[in-house]
Design an enzyme around this catalytic site. Structure first.
Site, PDB file in Angstrom:
ATOM      1  N   HIS A 142     -59.728 -23.593  44.158  1.00 57.08           N
ATOM      2  CA  HIS A 142     -60.580 -24.864  44.417  1.00 57.08           C
ATOM      3  C   HIS A 142     -61.383 -25.317  43.299  1.00 57.08           C
ATOM      4  CE1 HIS A 142     -59.632 -25.686  48.615  1.00 57.08           C
ATOM      5  NE2 HIS A 142     -59.758 -24.474  48.899  1.00 57.08           N
ATOM      6  N   ASP A 149     -63.162 -31.612  41.147  1.00 61.30           N
ATOM      7  CA  ASP A 149     -62.261 -32.333  41.959  1.00 61.30           C
ATOM      8  C   ASP A 149     -62.083 -34.063  41.869  1.00 61.30           C
ATOM      9  OD1 ASP A 149     -61.440 -30.179  43.431  1.00 61.30           O
ATOM     10  OD2 ASP A 149     -62.274 -30.583  45.269  1.00 61.30           O
TER      11      ASP A 149
END
Length: 380
Positions: free
Chosen positions: A133, A163
């Site tokens: 992540h 991200d």
């Protein structure tokens, strides 16, 4: 001047294979800019359990429901791909290939296709097939190490830095550059490998230059732009709120120190050995008034000071409101599309696409009747 209401990417067709995080955000940005983005949703949903009606990263898109594990699922997607300009997927390396919709299959159907791949680790390397992540990606690039106070754990910047900044935005730049190439004489489609580790590292290019020149110390909270400098940071006010301070240039700093009321007391800002003394002086002054009072003091000045607003407060700030930086659509307040264009304005045209809601319309518009046929489920 002639305008179009769809934005500069009107006429560009995008297939998005449903996922979470940076892939959907990249596809949203393309949709905001006017592309016709068709999201291929899976019957079981994306996996995080977010109510699709509130998933703003699916605004301005349309959705079709296709089970890629069904016998004819890959064929239905490839029928869409044949009529698309761009495909975006965010699977681990090899997954799209196993599902029958990898680059080889897609480019065989459409040699001009731009095949955008969004991952954390990239398509190769020792970690390519590992789960991850945002926080892990920015950790390995050194980017996370720069954020936070010295002597304390690094501060997690939500998932914005990895991200979306290091991932989504680089994917969008990449697929649009590749699309430009594909549309030039002799150009062809290609695969764009957008890895968050690459983008997050690239974001720190200036810092690496400063590090090489001796102008940046490789430790948190010790530099001009990472909170180490007393005139570039945040300070608490008497009501427990915060003000952001950033008068780096001398003329702005002089205005700041005068308005703050420390001009006659402050040590030389260029004396790094006295930075902590200056920081204490600035902090004490800010704690003497509320955020609203300090906001009034610095309003309309070049002191480079602003109140730190919450997510709920931000849309109501006079400047943010005047620019319509946030808009309301379908009862949801949300950031407006950015950037802005003079001849091809962009807007929020539709709310979050609900899974499968647009199958019939897409089948007609794209002339892909196969996606409306009953799926042939496979057995495990």
């Amino acid at each position: 001047m002639a305008t179009t209401e769809r934005g500069p990417l009107a006429g560009v067709r995008v297939v998005e294979l449903a996922g979470i995080g940076p892939g959907p955000f990249a596809a949203m940005l393309l949709a905001d800019l006017g592309a016709d983005v068709v999201r291929v949703d899976r019957p079981a949903g994306p996996g995080l359990g977010i109510d699709p009606a509130y998933d703003l990263t699916n605004r301005n898109k349309r959705s079709v429901l296709i089970d890629l594990k069904a016998e004819d699922g890959a064929g239905q997607v490839l029928d869409l791909v044949e009529r698309a300009d761009i495909l975006i997927e965010g699977y681990r390396p090899g997954v799209a290939e196993r599902l029958g919709v990898g680059p080889a299959a897609a480019l065989a159907r459409n040699p001009q296709l731009v095949y955008g791949r969004m991952t954390g680790w990239g398509q190769d390397g020792p970690l390519a097939e590992r789960a991850g992540h945002d926080i892990a990606y920015i950790a390995l690039t050194g980017t996370l190490s720069m954020i936070g106070k010295p002597g304390e754990p690094p501060t997690v910047p939500a998932n914005l830095l990895g991200d979306y900044a290091g991932g989504s935005l680089y994917l969008v730049v990449g697929v649009l550059a590749a699309l430009q190439h594909a549309r030039t004489p002799g150009g062809r489609g290609q695969v764009v490998d957008a890895a968050i580790v690459d983008g997050a590292a690239h974001l720190a290019t200036m810092i690496h230059g400063m590090l090489a020149a001796g102008g940046w110390q490789d430790r948190r909270g010790s530099n001009l732009l990472d909170g180490g400098c007393p005139f570039y940071g945040t300070y608490e006010t008497s009501d427990g709120q915060y003000m952001a301070v950033g008068p780096l240039e001398r003329r702005f700093y002089d205005e700041f120190s005068g308005l703050l009321g420390i001009g006659d007391q402050a040590p030389d800002r260029g004396d790094i050995a006295r930075w902590e003394e200056l920081r204490t002086l600035v902090a004490d002054r800010f704690r003497s008034r509320t955020r609203a009072e300090w906001s009034e003091v610095f309003e309309g000045t070049d002191a480079c000071v602003a109140p730190v607003l919450s997510l709920h407060e931000a849309p109501h700030h006079p400047h943010i409101a005047a620019r319509s930086t946030f808009v309301e659509h379908g009862g949801l307040t949300q950031p407006a599309p950015a950037p802005r264009f003079s001849a091809t304005p962009v807007s929020v045209r539709s709310g979050p696409a609900l899974p499968g809601a647009d199958t019939e319309a897409v089948a007609a518009d794209w002339n892909v009747p196969s996606i409306t046929r009953p799926r042939k489920d496979t057995t495990d």
